[in-house]
Motif scaffolding. Structure first.
Motif, PDB file in Angstrom:
ATOM      1  N   SER A  67       0.838  -1.195   0.000  1.00  0.00           N
ATOM      2  CA  SER A  67       0.000   0.000   0.000  1.00  0.00           C
ATOM      3  C   SER A  67       0.877   1.251   0.000  1.00  0.00           C
ATOM      4  O   SER A  67       2.000   1.240   0.502  1.00  0.00           O
ATOM      5  CB  SER A  67      -0.913   0.009   1.223  1.00  0.00           C
ATOM      6  OG  SER A  67      -1.734  -1.132   1.245  1.00  0.00           O
ATOM      7  N   GLY A  68       0.338   2.319  -0.566  1.00  0.00           N
ATOM      8  CA  GLY A  68       1.083   3.567  -0.592  1.00  0.00           C
ATOM      9  C   GLY A  68       0.448   4.569  -1.532  1.00  0.00           C
ATOM     10  O   GLY A  68      -0.637   4.335  -2.083  1.00  0.00           O
ATOM     11  N   THR A  69       1.140   5.681  -1.703  1.00  0.00           N
ATOM     12  CA  THR A  69       0.670   6.754  -2.589  1.00  0.00           C
ATOM     13  C   THR A  69       1.495   6.759  -3.873  1.00  0.00           C
ATOM     14  O   THR A  69       2.735   6.656  -3.819  1.00  0.00           O
ATOM     15  CB  THR A  69       0.790   8.116  -1.887  1.00  0.00           C
ATOM     16  OG1 THR A  69       0.056   8.082  -0.661  1.00  0.00           O
ATOM     17  CG2 THR A  69       0.250   9.229  -2.772  1.00  0.00           C
ATOM     18  N   ILE A  70       0.794   6.865  -5.026  1.00  0.00           N
ATOM     19  CA  ILE A  70       1.490   6.878  -6.312  1.00  0.00           C
ATOM     20  C   ILE A  70       2.317   8.156  -6.429  1.00  0.00           C
ATOM     21  O   ILE A  70       1.782   9.272  -6.358  1.00  0.00           O
ATOM     22  CB  ILE A  70       0.491   6.783  -7.482  1.00  0.00           C
ATOM     23  CG1 ILE A  70      -0.331   5.493  -7.386  1.00  0.00           C
ATOM     24  CG2 ILE A  70       1.225   6.834  -8.809  1.00  0.00           C
ATOM     25  CD1 ILE A  70       0.472   4.230  -7.497  1.00  0.00           C
ATOM     26  N   LYS A  71       3.637   7.986  -6.590  1.00  0.00           N
ATOM     27  CA  LYS A  71       4.547   9.125  -6.689  1.00  0.00           C
ATOM     28  C   LYS A  71       4.825   9.485  -8.147  1.00  0.00           C
ATOM     29  O   LYS A  71       4.812  10.664  -8.517  1.00  0.00           O
ATOM     30  CB  LYS A  71       5.858   8.802  -5.966  1.00  0.00           C
ATOM     31  CG  LYS A  71       6.851   9.952  -5.970  1.00  0.00           C
ATOM     32  CD  LYS A  71       8.120   9.564  -5.220  1.00  0.00           C
ATOM     33  CE  LYS A  71       9.123  10.715  -5.228  1.00  0.00           C
ATOM     34  NZ  LYS A  71      10.375  10.349  -4.512  1.00  0.00           N
ATOM     35  N   ASN A  72       5.089   8.480  -8.983  1.00  0.00           N
ATOM     36  CA  ASN A  72       5.417   8.716 -10.399  1.00  0.00           C
ATOM     37  C   ASN A  72       4.761   7.662 -11.275  1.00  0.00           C
ATOM     38  O   ASN A  72       4.649   6.485 -10.876  1.00  0.00           O
ATOM     39  CB  ASN A  72       6.933   8.679 -10.626  1.00  0.00           C
ATOM     40  CG  ASN A  72       7.659   9.795  -9.905  1.00  0.00           C
ATOM     41  OD1 ASN A  72       7.357  10.968 -10.107  1.00  0.00           O
ATOM     42  ND2 ASN A  72       8.606   9.431  -9.044  1.00  0.00           N
ATOM     43  N   ILE A  73       4.341   8.085 -12.476  1.00  0.00           N
ATOM     44  CA  ILE A  73       3.836   7.167 -13.500  1.00  0.00           C
ATOM     45  C   ILE A  73       4.655   7.419 -14.762  1.00  0.00           C
ATOM     46  O   ILE A  73       4.750   8.552 -15.236  1.00  0.00           O
ATOM     47  CB  ILE A  73       2.333   7.370 -13.772  1.00  0.00           C
ATOM     48  CG1 ILE A  73       1.525   7.089 -12.509  1.00  0.00           C
ATOM     49  CG2 ILE A  73       1.862   6.465 -14.906  1.00  0.00           C
ATOM     50  CD1 ILE A  73       0.042   7.365 -12.660  1.00  0.00           C
ATOM     51  N   PHE A  74       5.216   6.362 -15.326  1.00  0.00           N
ATOM     52  CA  PHE A  74       6.142   6.520 -16.446  1.00  0.00           C
ATOM     53  C   PHE A  74       5.567   6.062 -17.784  1.00  0.00           C
ATOM     54  O   PHE A  74       6.231   6.195 -18.809  1.00  0.00           O
ATOM     55  CB  PHE A  74       7.431   5.747 -16.151  1.00  0.00           C
ATOM     56  CG  PHE A  74       8.099   6.184 -14.883  1.00  0.00           C
ATOM     57  CD1 PHE A  74       8.800   7.369 -14.816  1.00  0.00           C
ATOM     58  CD2 PHE A  74       7.996   5.416 -13.733  1.00  0.00           C
ATOM     59  CE1 PHE A  74       9.414   7.790 -13.638  1.00  0.00           C
ATOM     60  CE2 PHE A  74       8.601   5.813 -12.551  1.00  0.00           C
ATOM     61  CZ  PHE A  74       9.312   7.002 -12.504  1.00  0.00           C
ATOM     62  N   VAL A  75       4.345   5.477 -17.794  1.00  0.00           N
ATOM     63  CA  VAL A  75       3.714   5.035 -19.042  1.00  0.00           C
ATOM     64  C   VAL A  75       2.272   5.506 -19.051  1.00  0.00           C
ATOM     65  O   VAL A  75       1.733   5.921 -18.025  1.00  0.00           O
ATOM     66  CB  VAL A  75       3.773   3.500 -19.210  1.00  0.00           C
ATOM     67  CG1 VAL A  75       5.202   3.025 -19.339  1.00  0.00           C
ATOM     68  CG2 VAL A  75       3.062   2.809 -18.051  1.00  0.00           C
ATOM     69  N   ASP A  76       1.651   5.419 -20.240  1.00  0.00           N
ATOM     70  CA  ASP A  76       0.252   5.825 -20.386  1.00  0.00           C
ATOM     71  C   ASP A  76      -0.455   4.819 -21.288  1.00  0.00           C
ATOM     72  O   ASP A  76       0.117   3.809 -21.710  1.00  0.00           O
ATOM     73  CB  ASP A  76       0.180   7.238 -20.962  1.00  0.00           C
ATOM     74  CG  ASP A  76      -1.121   7.953 -20.589  1.00  0.00           C
ATOM     75  OD1 ASP A  76      -2.060   7.261 -20.151  1.00  0.00           O
ATOM     76  OD2 ASP A  76      -1.181   9.182 -20.729  1.00  0.00           O
ATOM     77  N   PHE A  77      -1.705   5.106 -21.616  1.00  0.00           N
ATOM     78  CA  PHE A  77      -2.458   4.249 -22.529  1.00  0.00           C
ATOM     79  C   PHE A  77      -1.690   4.098 -23.854  1.00  0.00           C
ATOM     80  O   PHE A  77      -1.094   5.060 -24.354  1.00  0.00           O
ATOM     81  CB  PHE A  77      -3.837   4.855 -22.816  1.00  0.00           C
ATOM     82  CG  PHE A  77      -4.757   4.864 -21.630  1.00  0.00           C
ATOM     83  CD1 PHE A  77      -5.529   3.756 -21.329  1.00  0.00           C
ATOM     84  CD2 PHE A  77      -4.838   5.972 -20.809  1.00  0.00           C
ATOM     85  CE1 PHE A  77      -6.381   3.766 -20.234  1.00  0.00           C
ATOM     86  CE2 PHE A  77      -5.678   5.990 -19.717  1.00  0.00           C
ATOM     87  CZ  PHE A  77      -6.456   4.880 -19.422  1.00  0.00           C
ATOM     88  N   ASN A  78      -1.716   2.867 -24.394  1.00  0.00           N
ATOM     89  CA  ASN A  78      -1.107   2.537 -25.690  1.00  0.00           C
ATOM     90  C   ASN A  78       0.415   2.589 -25.685  1.00  0.00           C
ATOM     91  O   ASN A  78       1.037   2.468 -26.751  1.00  0.00           O
ATOM     92  CB  ASN A  78      -1.634   3.441 -26.813  1.00  0.00           C
ATOM     93  CG  ASN A  78      -3.131   3.360 -26.983  1.00  0.00           C
ATOM     94  OD1 ASN A  78      -3.750   2.354 -26.621  1.00  0.00           O
ATOM     95  ND2 ASN A  78      -3.729   4.393 -27.534  1.00  0.00           N
ATOM     96  N   SER A  79       1.039   2.770 -24.523  1.00  0.00           N
ATOM     97  CA  SER A  79       2.502   2.768 -24.474  1.00  0.00           C
ATOM     98  C   SER A  79       3.021   1.359 -24.749  1.00  0.00           C
ATOM     99  O   SER A  79       2.512   0.373 -24.208  1.00  0.00           O
ATOM    100  CB  SER A  79       2.988   3.228 -23.101  1.00  0.00           C
ATOM    101  OG  SER A  79       2.635   4.576 -22.871  1.00  0.00           O
ATOM    102  N   VAL A  80       4.052   1.274 -25.592  1.00  0.00           N
ATOM    103  CA  VAL A  80       4.711   0.001 -25.865  1.00  0.00           C
ATOM    104  C   VAL A  80       5.830  -0.181 -24.853  1.00  0.00           C
ATOM    105  O   VAL A  80       6.711   0.688 -24.723  1.00  0.00           O
ATOM    106  CB  VAL A  80       5.267  -0.040 -27.297  1.00  0.00           C
ATOM    107  CG1 VAL A  80       5.986  -1.357 -27.559  1.00  0.00           C
ATOM    108  CG2 VAL A  80       4.139   0.149 -28.311  1.00  0.00           C
TER     109      VAL A  80
END
Length: 413
Positions: A67-80
């Motif tokens: 459990s935790g808080t999302i700090k960073n997201i490095f991909v998105d929809f349709n990312s290869v």
């Protein structure tokens, strides 16, 4: 007098010419035009229709184990993405603090272990010299081993804390394409009771799978390896191809309709097919190539009384029909020609001003065309129907000549 005679002759000639023209015109009006078609070679198939949904062959749901808080997201929809690529990161502050605390406890445990080890060695020497009792050396031994176990226990806690810290970094387990992203930066992820799904990744979108629902009345004709044609609404003029891969035994019942899930593998090298598309499917259950084809309506045509005035009608001879029946019965006893017996039919062939009835053996049928196994050649003119726009307009297949034998049912033809 001669003048009157000449006038009478001229009037008579005109009347005869008019009468002749009227008779010829009437005869032409009463002529019936037959629609004919020559048998042609082609392919014929029988299909089972169904609908289905396109989906990737393999889809992996990526979750979080802590459990935790999302700090960073490095991909998105349709990312290869590639296997091992970092997808997202949870805030590691709490896990780092826990790791540091356990590391401090480990240092204390190691210091205590070193002290207890030195004390044990001293007590052992004194015991060997007879300076202390056995109870005292046993106490020193116990404290030494307890300190050692404490160090091992805290080492295990440290490894668990380090593993939990590593879980704050979410990596892709496969090569693929991100289909869904269910999180945003700052969102809290709770993994206490179940694993939340953060991403869905499709393994390989160049190969798709169609999950088709086949009716129970048709599932008996469907087998693994059969060829499949299907269309999607996005490309209505393009036909896609696939192969039946699996027929799942678990039935689905909706509104008292039983269907079975059939998995169809399809190539998607151009990436036109997308997950979730609805596919209109034709599963080819039977197929015949390079066979002689005629319209099925030709087997239903029967000349009426009106045609006997224009054509010479030659039905099958009763003797020949009886001989065929006898041969068919012997074939039925032998068990070798049952399919030929059940697929007999009769058609009419136009030869000049003569209509000749022929008995044929048919093969596969798709309710529009019929394959002819025996009895016709590509040069025959097979009568299909009467042109309703020609002739007297009242000719009908229901009107029968009294000397034409009635046609039996479809299977007996």
């Amino acid at each position: 007098m001669k003048k009157q005679t000449l006038i009478i002759v001229i009037i008579s000639m005109i009347a005869l010419a008019a009468l002749s023209w009227i008779i010829n015109f009437k005869e032409k009006r009463n002529l019936v035009e037959l629609l004919t078609e020559k048998p042609s070679f082609g392919s014929l198939s029988k299909t089972v229709t169904a609908t289905g949904t396109l989906q990737p062959v393999d889809t992996v749901a990526i979750g979080a184990q802590v459990s935790g808080t999302i700090k960073n997201i490095f991909v998105d929809f349709n990312s290869v993405v590639k296997k091992g690529q970092l997808l997202a990161e949870l805030d590691p502050v709490l896990f780092l603090a826990q790791e540091h605390q356990i590391e401090a406890n480990l240092q204390q445990a190691k210091a205590n272990f070193a002290y207890q080890a030195a004390n044990y060695n001293r007590q052992q020497q004194l015991y060997n010299a007879g300076a202390i009792s056995k109870a005292e050396i046993e106490t020193a031994t116990y404290q030494y081993r307890a300190a050692q176990d404490n160090v091992n226990s805290i080492l295990s806690q440290l490894r668990a804390a380090q593993k939990s810290l590593s879980f704050t970094r979410i990596y892709s387990p496969i090569d693929g394409t991100v289909l869904t992203r269910n999180i945003s930066v700052g969102q809290t992820v709770a993994a206490s009771f179940n694993t939340p799904t953060l991403f869905s990744i499709a393994n390989d979108l160049t190969h798709m799978q169609v999950r088709a629902s086949v009716d129970e009345a048709d599932i008996g004709m469907v087998q693994k390896g059969q060829r499949v044609k299907f269309t999607v609404d996005a490309y209505p003029d393009e036909i896609f191809y696939g192969t039946v891969e699996e027929i799942r035994l678990e039935p689905s019942v909706t509104a008292n309709v039983v269907t079975y899930t059939t998995i169809i593998e399809a190539d998607n090298a151009n990436l036109k097919l997308k997950p979730g598309m609805t596919a209109n499917i034709d599963i080819v259950t039977q197929e015949q190539d390079n066979v002689l084809l005629i319209p099925q309506i030709a087997t239903q045509f029967v000349p009426g009384m009106s045609l006997s005035k224009q054509f010479m009608i030659r039905p099958l001879m009763p003797g020949a029909h009886q001989q065929r029946s006898a041969n068919n019965k012997s074939g039925m006893k032998a068990g070798n020609h049952f399919s030929m017996i059940s697929n007999q039919a009769r058609v009419w062939v136009k030869k000049g001003d003569t209509l000749v009835q022929k008995q044929i053996i048919t093969g596969l049928s798709n309710d529009v065309q019929e394959a002819v196994i025996k009895g016709l050649s590509p040069d025959d003119l097979v009568v299909t129907s009467i042109n309703a726009n020609k002739g007297p307009g009242k000719a009908s297949t229901e009107e029968r000549s009294p000397f034409i034998p009635t046609r039996s049912s479809r299977n007996g033809r």
